[in-house]
Motif scaffolding. Structure first.
Motif, PDB file in Angstrom:
ATOM      1  N   ASN A  11      -7.592  -4.316 -11.182  1.00 28.56           N
ATOM      2  CA  ASN A  11      -7.310  -5.513 -11.970  1.00 28.56           C
ATOM      3  C   ASN A  11      -8.045  -5.491 -13.310  1.00 28.56           C
ATOM      4  O   ASN A  11      -7.694  -6.206 -14.231  1.00 28.56           O
ATOM      5  CB  ASN A  11      -7.665  -6.784 -11.194  1.00 28.56           C
ATOM      6  N   THR A  16     -11.695  -4.405  -8.594  1.00 26.68           N
ATOM      7  CA  THR A  16     -11.237  -4.085  -7.249  1.00 26.68           C
ATOM      8  C   THR A  16     -10.318  -2.866  -7.320  1.00 26.68           C
ATOM      9  O   THR A  16      -9.476  -2.782  -8.213  1.00 26.68           O
ATOM     10  CB  THR A  16     -10.482  -5.285  -6.643  1.00 26.68           C
ATOM     11  N   TYR A  18      -7.570  -0.082  -5.367  1.00 21.04           N
ATOM     12  CA  TYR A  18      -6.619   0.158  -4.288  1.00 21.04           C
ATOM     13  C   TYR A  18      -6.127   1.586  -4.410  1.00 21.04           C
ATOM     14  O   TYR A  18      -5.641   1.989  -5.471  1.00 21.04           O
ATOM     15  CB  TYR A  18      -5.430  -0.808  -4.378  1.00 21.04           C
ATOM     16  N   HIS A  32       3.956  -2.996  -7.913  1.00 18.52           N
ATOM     17  CA  HIS A  32       2.632  -3.628  -7.977  1.00 18.52           C
ATOM     18  C   HIS A  32       2.550  -4.592  -9.162  1.00 18.52           C
ATOM     19  O   HIS A  32       2.058  -5.713  -9.024  1.00 18.52           O
ATOM     20  CB  HIS A  32       1.528  -2.573  -8.098  1.00 18.52           C
ATOM     21  N   ASP A  35       4.517  -7.823  -8.520  1.00 21.53           N
ATOM     22  CA  ASP A  35       4.210  -8.542  -7.271  1.00 21.53           C
ATOM     23  C   ASP A  35       5.406  -8.592  -6.322  1.00 21.53           C
ATOM     24  O   ASP A  35       5.659  -9.609  -5.671  1.00 21.53           O
ATOM     25  CB  ASP A  35       3.724  -9.963  -7.555  1.00 21.53           C
ATOM     26  N   ASP A  38       4.221  -8.375  -0.862  1.00 23.19           N
ATOM     27  CA  ASP A  38       3.011  -9.102  -0.488  1.00 23.19           C
ATOM     28  C   ASP A  38       1.968  -8.132   0.046  1.00 23.19           C
ATOM     29  O   ASP A  38       2.305  -7.101   0.614  1.00 23.19           O
ATOM     30  CB  ASP A  38       3.318 -10.139   0.597  1.00 23.19           C
ATOM     31  N   GLY A  39       0.718  -8.458  -0.138  1.00 23.58           N
ATOM     32  CA  GLY A  39      -0.344  -7.620   0.403  1.00 23.58           C
ATOM     33  C   GLY A  39      -1.579  -7.635  -0.480  1.00 23.58           C
ATOM     34  O   GLY A  39      -1.761  -8.517  -1.334  1.00 23.58           O
ATOM     35  N   PHE A  40      -2.420  -6.642  -0.273  1.00 32.22           N
ATOM     36  CA  PHE A  40      -3.722  -6.543  -0.923  1.00 32.22           C
ATOM     37  C   PHE A  40      -3.611  -6.565  -2.447  1.00 32.22           C
ATOM     38  O   PHE A  40      -4.319  -7.312  -3.119  1.00 32.22           O
ATOM     39  CB  PHE A  40      -4.416  -5.254  -0.458  1.00 32.22           C
ATOM     40  N   THR A  41      -2.716  -5.744  -3.013  1.00 36.22           N
ATOM     41  CA  THR A  41      -2.638  -5.651  -4.477  1.00 36.22           C
ATOM     42  C   THR A  41      -2.137  -6.951  -5.091  1.00 36.22           C
ATOM     43  O   THR A  41      -2.603  -7.352  -6.160  1.00 36.22           O
ATOM     44  CB  THR A  41      -1.763  -4.470  -4.934  1.00 36.22           C
ATOM     45  N   LYS A  42      -1.222  -7.625  -4.429  1.00 37.02           N
ATOM     46  CA  LYS A  42      -0.740  -8.917  -4.937  1.00 37.02           C
ATOM     47  C   LYS A  42      -1.839  -9.967  -4.836  1.00 37.02           C
ATOM     48  O   LYS A  42      -2.077 -10.729  -5.778  1.00 37.02           O
ATOM     49  CB  LYS A  42       0.491  -9.357  -4.159  1.00 37.02           C
ATOM     50  N   ARG A  43      -2.524 -10.004  -3.704  1.00 38.94           N
ATOM     51  CA  ARG A  43      -3.585 -10.997  -3.475  1.00 38.94           C
ATOM     52  C   ARG A  43      -4.697 -10.888  -4.513  1.00 38.94           C
ATOM     53  O   ARG A  43      -5.233 -11.878  -4.975  1.00 38.94           O
ATOM     54  CB  ARG A  43      -4.151 -10.819  -2.060  1.00 38.94           C
ATOM     55  N   TYR A  44      -5.047  -9.651  -4.918  1.00 37.02           N
ATOM     56  CA  TYR A  44      -6.150  -9.452  -5.862  1.00 37.02           C
ATOM     57  C   TYR A  44      -5.697  -9.161  -7.292  1.00 37.02           C
ATOM     58  O   TYR A  44      -6.522  -8.871  -8.150  1.00 37.02           O
ATOM     59  CB  TYR A  44      -7.074  -8.347  -5.353  1.00 37.02           C
TER      60      TYR A  44
END
Length: 96
Positions: A11, A16, A18, A32, A35, A38-44
């Motif tokens: 980011n 962070t 990935y 990515h 978005d 859904d998952g880790f990359t979207k959340r952060y």
């Protein structure tokens, strides 16, 4: 077998991280950024492609990804900086 890519998304510089693997780096990086999944990359909010590594065989890429995920964070940062010291977003290089 089809080839593959190892890639690292973030980011911001030193943010962070990935580590992922794909057979289509341009499509996956776009997913990515937009978005789509859904998952880790979207959340952060990991939208910046800062590292990519091509492998002739997808199986080799998968093995490399598994090893990189176990690396300490400092090693991953060193890897990124060895190829991309300014942490530029490499996405635009995929389109040219």
């Amino acid at each position: 077998m089809k080839g593959g890519w190892i890639y690292i998304m973030t980011n911001k510089p030193r943010g962070t991280l990935y580590v992922g693997v794909t057979s289509n780096i341009a499509k996956r990086a776009w997913e990515h950024r937009e978005d789509v999944v859904d998952g880790f990359t979207k959340r952060y909010g990991l939208k910046r492609l800062v590292y990519m590594e091509r492998h002739v065989e997808i199986t080799d890429a998968i093995q490399r990804e598994e090893r990189l995920k176990k690396w300490p964070r400092a090693w991953k940062i060193d890897l990124i900086q060895s190829m991309n010291p300014t942490w530029d977003d490499l996405y635009d290089t995929l389109l040219t």
